[in-house]
Structure formats: structure tokens, C-alpha cells
Design an enzyme around this catalytic site. Structure first.
Site, PDB file in Angstrom:
ATOM      1  NE  ARG A  56       3.599   6.167   7.724  1.00 54.03           N
ATOM      2  CZ  ARG A  56       3.461   7.364   7.193  1.00 54.03           C
ATOM      3  NH1 ARG A  56       3.772   7.569   5.928  1.00 54.03           N
ATOM      4  NH2 ARG A  56       3.001   8.379   7.920  1.00 54.03           N
ATOM      5  CD  GLU A  59       3.902  -0.645  -1.873  1.00 53.83           C
ATOM      6  OE1 GLU A  59       3.909  -1.229  -2.954  1.00 53.83           O
ATOM      7  OE2 GLU A  59       4.048  -1.223  -0.782  1.00 53.83           O
ATOM      8  CB  CYS A  60       0.456   5.497  -1.376  1.00 51.34           C
ATOM      9  SG  CYS A  60      -1.308   5.874  -1.564  1.00 51.34           S
ATOM     10  CD  GLN A 106       2.890  14.394   0.786  1.00 55.44           C
ATOM     11  OE1 GLN A 106       2.950  13.217   1.141  1.00 55.44           O
ATOM     12  NE2 GLN A 106       2.832  15.382   1.654  1.00 55.44           N
ATOM     13  CD  GLU A 134      -0.471   0.656  -0.327  1.00 56.56           C
ATOM     14  OE1 GLU A 134      -1.236   1.640  -0.317  1.00 56.56           O
ATOM     15  OE2 GLU A 134       0.341   0.436  -1.248  1.00 56.56           O
ATOM     16  CG  ASP A 173       2.006   6.493  10.846  1.00 59.20           C
ATOM     17  OD1 ASP A 173       2.447   5.444  10.327  1.00 59.20           O
ATOM     18  OD2 ASP A 173       2.358   7.628  10.493  1.00 59.20           O
ATOM     19  CE  LYS A 225       7.456  10.296   6.432  1.00 57.47           C
ATOM     20  NZ  LYS A 225       7.199  10.493   4.978  1.00 57.47           N
ATOM     21  NE  ARG A 228       7.248  12.095   0.086  1.00 53.75           N
ATOM     22  CZ  ARG A 228       6.570  12.365   1.205  1.00 53.75           C
ATOM     23  NH1 ARG A 228       7.051  13.240   2.073  1.00 53.75           N
ATOM     24  NH2 ARG A 228       5.415  11.774   1.469  1.00 53.75           N
ATOM     25  CB  CYS A 235      -4.107   9.963  -0.137  1.00 57.02           C
ATOM     26  SG  CYS A 235      -3.366   9.075  -1.531  1.00 57.02           S
TER      27      CYS A 235
END
Length: 197
Positions: free
Chosen positions: A116, A41-42, A58, A80, A114, A142, A37, A53
């Protein structure tokens, strides 16, 4: 960790100065693709148990699955709030409390839905000797981004967990606006499987 003893590897992205980690279990180098995976970061979900969330759920589910497999890798990336940072994420939460969904909140703050990036994943996986990844994700973007950046994604493994009354709208938005491959029925079926284990 409660499921297995993982090995932690530290990395620094020289372009951004951000520090990332990889958690590995077993021999992940060469050979067959490994279960893995790429987790952004969250803080609120991973460490503070937010139910807004599915991130923390996950993270734990992915580590547990890797433990059950006996071999795998989790890349934990410091980006984040889908890349907008913690303070902006808190601002986005405030907008969500006023009725905006997660995508609208980011856009009202002047960001994309998004932000990221995944280019750091290739050198991380290369360093670990990982040649192929069975990627646990619901996010087709992703998969596409990792593939463009040179990661050999051999399979997408669904990761449906954490549905609760506080995040149902959030998950619906991820599916409807961000294209995540999941439906409410997927979560219900996954919960039934977990109960039967």
C-alpha cells in the site's frame, strides 16, 4: 449510515487513475486535530462481511467513533488486499486455505507483505483543510508512511475490534510479522468496554 450523516468527497489519483473517497462529519478544517482513519478497501470484509479479517469491523468502529466525537474524517483508499488487488487477494486466500499465513501468501504470489501507498492522503486532507489527524490504527508502518508523506499525525488511537475464531491467526500474524500494536487482551478489553456502553 446508522450513526450519523457523513458528507462524501470524491478524489482521483492522477498518477494511478484510482478513485478514492473521504467521509467527513462536522467542520474538519483548521483548528484542532480531527479524529480520523485511513482505511484501505477490503471488499470481502467491508461489503461481504468476511470474518477472515478485521477490516469491516474496523471500518464500522471508526465511523461510529467519529459519530460519537461529532467531528472527523475517514479516507477510503482503493488499494484492495494490501495493494495487490482483488483477484490476487482471492489467490492469496486460496494459499491461506492451504496453510500459509497472510504474509506468506502475498510473498508466494511475488508481492511484498504490504504494497500500500499513502501519498494521496496529503492532498486529500489538504483539500479538506485538515491540519492534524488523531489516527485510528494499530499499524505503526501506516503512521510512519503518512508522516513521511506530509500528514501531521498528532496521536495514534488504538482500534481493536472484530476478534473471532476465524481471524485469530490472521490478527496474530499482523502483530507478529507486520508489527501491529495489538494483543489478544486488547480485543477482549475493547469488547468489554463496548458491552458496558
Amino acid at each position: 449510515m446508522p450513526w450519523a450523516t457523513f458528507t462524501m468527497h470524491g478524489f482521483e489519483d492522477e498518477a494511478t487513475g484510482k478513485e478514492h473517497v473521504a467521509l467527513t462529519l462536522g467542520d474538519v478544517s483548521g483548528g484542532e486535530p480531527v479524529l480520523g482513519r485511513v482505511h484501505s478497501e477490503c471488499l470481502t470484509g467491508d461489503a461481504l462481511f468476511s470474518m477472515r479479517c478485521d477490516c469491516g469491523y474496523q471500518l464500522q468502529a471508526a465511523l461510529k467513533r467519529i459519530a460519537e466525537e461529532g467531528r472527523g474524517v475517514l479516507l477510503y483508499l482503493r488499494q484492495e488486499g494490501r495493494g495487490i488487488g482483488l483477484l490476487n487477494k482471492i489467490r492469496a486466500y486460496n494459499l491461506q486455505d492451504q496453510g500459509a499465513d497472510t504474509v506468506e501468501a502475498n510473498e508466494r504470489l511475488g508481492f511484498g507483505a504490504d504494497m500500500r501507498r499513502y501519498d494521496i492522503c496529503t492532498p486529500m486532507l489538504d483539500h479538506l483543510g485538515v491540519t492534524g489527524l488523531k489516527l485510528m490504527t494499530n499499524n505503526p508502518r501506516k503512521v510512519d508512511a503518512l508522516t513521511r508523506d506530509g500528514v501531521n499525525v498528532t496521536e495514534r488511537v488504538p482500534l481493536t475490534t472484530g476478534l473471532n475464531p476465524h481471524n485469530e491467526h490472521y490478527l496474530s500474524t499482523k502483530a507478529g510479522k507486520l508489527g501491529h500494536m495489538m494483543a489478544l487482551d486488547d480485543f477482549i478489553q475493547a469488547q468489554d468496554v463496548d458491552r458496558d456502553r
